[in-house]
Design a protein around this motif. Structure first.
Motif, PDB file in Angstrom:
ATOM      1  N   SER A 147      57.002  37.276  68.924  1.00 33.92           N
ATOM      2  CA  SER A 147      57.435  38.254  69.926  1.00 33.92           C
ATOM      3  C   SER A 147      57.386  39.639  69.271  1.00 33.92           C
ATOM      4  O   SER A 147      57.504  39.761  68.047  1.00 33.92           O
ATOM      5  CB  SER A 147      58.863  37.945  70.367  1.00 33.92           C
ATOM      6  N   PRO A 148      57.229  40.697  70.056  1.00 34.09           N
ATOM      7  CA  PRO A 148      57.199  42.048  69.471  1.00 34.09           C
ATOM      8  C   PRO A 148      58.448  42.327  68.638  1.00 34.09           C
ATOM      9  O   PRO A 148      58.365  42.899  67.558  1.00 34.09           O
ATOM     10  CB  PRO A 148      57.137  42.953  70.704  1.00 34.09           C
TER      11      PRO A 148
ATOM     12  N   LEU B  73      50.505  36.739  64.893  1.00 33.52           N
ATOM     13  CA  LEU B  73      49.998  37.209  66.199  1.00 33.52           C
ATOM     14  C   LEU B  73      50.754  36.549  67.356  1.00 33.52           C
ATOM     15  O   LEU B  73      50.798  37.098  68.472  1.00 33.52           O
ATOM     16  CB  LEU B  73      48.504  36.872  66.326  1.00 33.52           C
TER      17      LEU B  73
ATOM     18  N   ALA C 286      43.268  42.619  67.683  1.00 33.62           N
ATOM     19  CA  ALA C 286      44.169  41.824  68.514  1.00 33.62           C
ATOM     20  C   ALA C 286      45.622  42.162  68.187  1.00 33.62           C
ATOM     21  O   ALA C 286      46.468  42.293  69.084  1.00 33.62           O
ATOM     22  CB  ALA C 286      43.906  40.336  68.290  1.00 33.62           C
ATOM     23  N   TYR C 287      45.910  42.339  66.890  1.00 41.23           N
ATOM     24  CA  TYR C 287      47.273  42.614  66.457  1.00 41.23           C
ATOM     25  C   TYR C 287      47.729  43.977  66.981  1.00 41.23           C
ATOM     26  O   TYR C 287      48.803  44.126  67.545  1.00 41.23           O
ATOM     27  CB  TYR C 287      47.348  42.561  64.934  1.00 41.23           C
TER      28      TYR C 287
ATOM     29  N   GLU D 105      58.372  40.449  65.382  1.00 37.61           N
ATOM     30  CA  GLU D 105      57.283  40.932  64.551  1.00 37.61           C
ATOM     31  C   GLU D 105      57.605  42.294  63.932  1.00 37.61           C
ATOM     32  O   GLU D 105      57.221  42.570  62.797  1.00 37.61           O
ATOM     33  CB  GLU D 105      55.969  40.984  65.344  1.00 37.61           C
TER      34      GLU D 105
ATOM     35  N   ALA E 107      46.542  45.665  69.453  1.00 37.36           N
ATOM     36  CA  ALA E 107      46.655  45.664  70.918  1.00 37.36           C
ATOM     37  C   ALA E 107      47.987  45.047  71.336  1.00 37.36           C
ATOM     38  O   ALA E 107      48.647  45.497  72.273  1.00 37.36           O
ATOM     39  CB  ALA E 107      45.493  44.878  71.532  1.00 37.36           C
ATOM     40  N   ARG E 108      48.416  44.001  70.611  1.00 36.22           N
ATOM     41  CA  ARG E 108      49.634  43.305  71.002  1.00 36.22           C
ATOM     42  C   ARG E 108      50.888  44.054  70.582  1.00 36.22           C
ATOM     43  O   ARG E 108      51.870  44.104  71.316  1.00 36.22           O
ATOM     44  CB  ARG E 108      49.624  41.911  70.357  1.00 36.22           C
ATOM     45  N   PHE E 109      50.885  44.651  69.364  1.00 36.93           N
ATOM     46  CA  PHE E 109      52.135  45.197  68.825  1.00 36.93           C
ATOM     47  C   PHE E 109      52.155  46.727  68.728  1.00 36.93           C
ATOM     48  O   PHE E 109      53.215  47.318  68.540  1.00 36.93           O
ATOM     49  CB  PHE E 109      52.417  44.597  67.447  1.00 36.93           C
TER      50      PHE E 109
END
Lengths: 295, 295, 295, 295
Positions: free
Chosen positions: B146-147, B143, B114-115, B150, B117-119
Motif C-alpha cells: 500500500s502507498p 510494488l 511502474a513504481y 511503502e 507511477a504507483r507511489f
C-alpha cells in the motif's frame, strides 16, 4: 533380448534349446553355456551363474584371454560400425556411448588404444553399473593396474555383465541380486512428525552434464511412494537430492526469516555399490538439518 | 568520500564545517544535517543518526516526500547519465548496476516506471544490504505494498543508507552496528576433534550468476582464520558453502567407500539480516553430517 | 601450603630458601629440589618442572625406587595415623579418602597390599585427576601391569602430582597447564537461536554415589556465565548434564505433546583428559536433539 | 474374561447370548449393550464400539451420571473389599494399585474424596493407558476442571475402557486401534551402517520407582527383533532407553578415549499417545549422537 526362459525348462531341455537361450550370456563365447549344460540341474538361477563363472575359471589362460578379446571396445568407431552383439549395443547405449561427440570419441579411442597396448585385450566394464563420469574414471584408474590384477578385474566385470544378462534371460527361484535402491524420507523436527508434501528432486552430477533423474513429493509418511531409484543396478556416480523444505515449513505456518534460512537443501553423495540400498533421509527444522546414510 | 571527521570535532565546529561533513548523508537533503546541527552535542555516533532520523520525522509529509523524490532511480539511464551523487554511484556500482545488459536495463526501467507511477517517488533501497537477486525480489514485492506502508518502507531504507554513510563519515564512540559476519567451523565426529585442513568455498547463488566469494582452509581449531564474510553489511541473498570433507577424511586414513559417500558437502542458506552474525558449522563423519544456524 | 614464591625470587635466592619453597614438591624427596637448584635459572615455571623430572630421571634405579617408596599408601590406616605429608593429606581428602567406611577401607587395604606385594612400592596416583570410581578402576587395572611398565606409570603420576604442587607453589611465566574446562551451550533449532534460560545440572555418576557438582541457567547466548567446571584438573570419570529443555520450550509457547516428548534431557559422558577442554553442547527441538564433543 | 466371540455370531445370536458376551463392556451398565443389540448388524468391531458410545450419548444426563457412578474408585479400600467387577480389578492390578502402601492408599483416599465431593461421581480413567505417575498426575490435574468438562473427560475415558474391553471380547474385522508401539534402531555414523549387537535397555522412570521394562540386543539391521513395546496401549509416562554404544564401538576396534567419551547413552522421553507409534532411533559415533521421534 527375447522372452525369459524358465529355469525348470532349461534344466530339462536339449542342448540346442539351452544354447539358444544362454549362448549369448558371455560375449561371443557360447562355450561357457555349453560347459554349464553339462552341470545341470540348477536349483537356483544364482547356481547357474556360479556354474558359468566356474566354467570360465576352469579353462586355461589362453581360452580366457580369447574370451576377453571377444568383447567390443567401449564407444569405438569399430563398435559403431557393427561388430557388437545386440546386448552390448543396448548396454552401451544406455549411457549415450553411441551418441558421443567427435572429441569424446577421440578420448575413448585414445584410452582404448592405450589399454589394449598395455593389456592385450579390450577394456571390459559392466556399463550398466556406471555413470559416464564413473566409467571414464574407472577406465583411467585401471590403466595403472598391473596386468595380473587387471585380468582379475576384467573377469569380475564379465561376471557382472553375465549376471545382469542372466536375470533377464532366465526366470526362476534364487535370482542373484542385481538391482539397487535409493530411498529417502523427510522428518520435521519442529513437530516431531514425518514431513509430507515436500518436493524432492534427484539429479545426477557429472563433469559432462547435470541431469534430472526423478522428482517426487513426499507422502504423509514423509517418504516417496516409490523409491527414487530401483529395479536396476544403481550407477556408480555422484548424485544430489534437493529437498524443498522452505516451501514445506511456509505451508506449516512456522515463523521463520525472510528469505528463509533454509529453502532448497541440497544433499550430495556418491553411490559406490550398484546393488546396495542407499537410504538418504533428511531431519530438518527451518534452521538446521542432518542427513546420513541410513538403512 | 573523504576522511572521517571526529564526533568531538563535529560537536564543536561551526555550521559550515558541520554541513560540509554531513550534508550528503541524506541524499540531496542537507536540511537534515542542518536540523541535527541544532541538536548538538551528541555523546555517540548512534545519537547523531537518531537525531537525523528524528529531524526527518519532524517535518511535514510534503518535505519528506520531496526528500524521497530526491533519490536517484536504480540503474536507470538517467542515473547513468550523471544526476546521482557520488555516494549513490559508488553504492549502486557495488552490485554492478552500472554494468547491466540492455535487457536488464529494460527490466529495471519497467520496474522503475511502474513504481513511480504507483507511489510518486523513486524506489529507494539500501543497495549495500542486498545481492542483485534480493534487490530485484525486493523491488517486485514492494510494488504490491500500500502507498502508506511503502512510504514507511522507504524511510526505513533511507535510515539504513544514512547509517552506513554516517559510520564512514564520522569517527567516535557508539557507532551503530552496520556490519554482519559469516563464520563456520568443522567438527570431525569420528575423532571428536575440530577438523583442520578442510577446504571451504563460499559462493553466492543467484538467478543471474554464481559467484565465488571466498575460499579458505580450516585451521587446527576447525575454523577459518578470518570470518568468511565480515566488515560490511551481509548482503541479503542465497549462499552456498562447499565443505571438502572427502579429502579431509581420506587424509585422516579413515576407511570409507570408493568413491566416498560424502565428498564435497554443499550447505545452502539465505542471509536475511545484514547486520547479523551467521555461524554455519558442519558436524561430519564420512557418512553423515549436520548443520545449523549457530551462535 | 603457604604463599606462592615468584620464579624470579627462586632464580636468585640461596639454597636454603629454595629448598624451603620447593623441598616438598616431590614427596619426601627434597633431593629433587636440590638437584634443580643447580640447574637455575629457569625462564618458565614449566622449565623448573622439567628440570625436576630430569633430576629424577638422572639418578639410578635404586634412588628412584626409594623415592617411590616414600609415597603414602592410598587411604590406608597407616596414612590415617599420620605419616603423610600435609600435601598428600589434602589431596587425598578431596576425594573423601579420609572418610571411608570400614568396608571401603578394607578394600583399599587389600588393593594396597596386593600392589605392594607385586611391585615393591606403594600405589602412586595423582588423586586430584580422578573421581573415586576412576581411581579404584585405575588401581585395579594397574595391578595387572608388568613391573617395568608400572614403574614408568608411577613416575608419570609423580610428574602429575609435582606439576600440580608446583603451579601452586610458584608464581611466574610459563606455568604448565594443569586445569581443564567443561562448558556447554544450548541451541534452539526451532528458532535458530541460542536457548537462554535453560536450567543445566551437572552431576558426577559413580558406583558409590551420584553427586551434584553444579547447576546453572543459560544466558542469552545459550551458554552458562561460567564454565561448568574450571580452574582445576577435571577428574577422570563419568558425568551427566541434565538439560531442562521441556520448561524452556513451554516458556517459548511452542506447541508440543502433553507430557512433552522431551523434558529433561540427560547427556552422559566420560572425561578422560583432566587438562582438556570438554565442550558438550545440545542442539534441540521439542522432538529431537544432538550432542557431541565440540571445541 | 472368557473366550472372544465372533462379530458374525454376535450379529446373529439372541438377546441373552449378546448380553452374556457384552453386558460387562460398560461397567455395571448392561443397558448399553442392550441398546447396541437393537442396532445390529455391525460390519466392523469399531462400528459396535461406536454404537455403544452413541447409546450412552442418547440417554439423559441422569442415566449417564448413574453410569459414571457405577464405576469403582481407584485403589480405594472399598474397592479392595470387593465391589469391583473382575475387569476393573484386573485393569487396576496392572499398575499395582491393589498393592499400595498405607501412605499411598491414604493419598488415593484423599484424592478420591476430593474428586467425589467436587463432581459427584468417582474418578474414571482408563488405567491401562497410564503409568502410576501419569495416573496420579492426571488425577490431580483433573480435580481443577470445571464439572462440565470433567463429565466430558469421564465419558472419553469410559470410551477408552470400553474399546479395550471390546477388542478382547470380540473377534472380527475392523477392530479399533488400541495398541501402541515403541521401536528403535541404532546407526553407526562412522561406518555408515546399522549398528548390530548394541545392548538396549528400556526402563520406566517414575517418582515412585524405576523399573526395567525390557532389554534387547540390536540385530544386523540395527533394530531389535521385536519392538520394545507392542501389543497393548503404551502407558503415558516417562521412559529411558540406555544404548550401550561404548561396548559396541570397542568391539568395532574404533580408537577412542579411555574411558570412552560415550559409553551408555541414555535417551529419556515421554509417551503421550498410548495408541501411537514411537520410533526413537540413535545415530551415533564415539563422540556424538542424535536422537528424535521418528516414524
Amino acid at each position: 533380448m527375447g522372452m525369459a526362459t524358465d529355469l525348470a525348462t532349461l534344466n530339462a531341455c536339449d542342448r540346442g534349446s539351452f544354447l539358444a537361450a544362454l549362448g549369448g550370456i558371455f560375449e561371443n563365447a557360447p562355450w561357457v553355456a555349453e560347459a554349464a549344460f553339462a552341470m545341470r540341474p540348477f536349483a537356483m538361477v544364482a547356481d547357474l551363474h556360479a556354474a558359468m563363472m566356474q566354467a570360465m575359471a576352469n579353462v586355461g589362460e589362453t581360452e580366457r584371454l580369447a574370451l576377453m578379446r571377444g568383447h567390443p571396445e567401449l564407444a569405438s568407431k569399430v563398435a559403431s560400425a557393427g561388430a557388437m552383439t545386440a546386448e552390448s549395443r543396448r548396454e552401451q547405449g544406455s549411457l549415450g556411448l553411441d551418441r558421443l561427440s567427435e572429441g569424446e570419441l577421440a578420448r575413448f579411442d585414445r584410452l582404448n588404444a592405450a589399454y589394449r597396448a598395455r593389456f592385450g585385450f579390450p577394456f571390459i566394464v559392466c556399463v550398466r553399473r556406471h555413470t559416464r563420469d564413473s566409467l571414464l574414471d574407472n577406465f583411467e584408474r585401471r590403466l595403472a593396474n598391473s596386468p595380473e590384477s587387471e585380468r582379475a578385474m576384467a573377469l569380475q566385470e564379465i561376471g557382472h555383465i553375465a549376471r545382469l544378462r542372466l536375470v533377464e534371460a532366465v526366470e526362476g527361484p534364487g535370482k542373484p541380486k542385481t538391482d539397487g535402491r535409493l530411498s529417502t524420507h523427510v522428518l520435521d523436527t519442529v513437530s516431531g512428525k514425518p514431513a509430507g508434501g515436500v518436493r524432492v528432486v534427484l539429479i545426477e552430477l557429472g563433469a559432462s552434464a547435470t541431469g534430472l533423474l526423478t522428482e517426487a513429493v513426499t507422502n504423509a509418511d514423509g517418504r516417496t511412494d516409490e523409491p527414487l531409484l530401483a529395479g536396476a543396478p544403481l550407477r556408480i556416480g555422484t548424485y544430489q537430492i534437493a529437498f524443498h523444505i522452505g516451501a514445506y515449513f511456509a505451508a506449516q505456518g512456522i515463523a521463520t526469516a525472510s528469505p528463509p534460512f533454509l529453502d532448497v537443501v541440497p544433499v550430495r553423495f556418491a553411490i559406490a555399490e550398484p546393488e546396495g540400498h542407499y537410504h538418504v533421509p533428511l531431519l530438518a527444522s527451518p534452521w538446521s538439518y542432518a542427513t546420513y546414510r541410513g538403512s
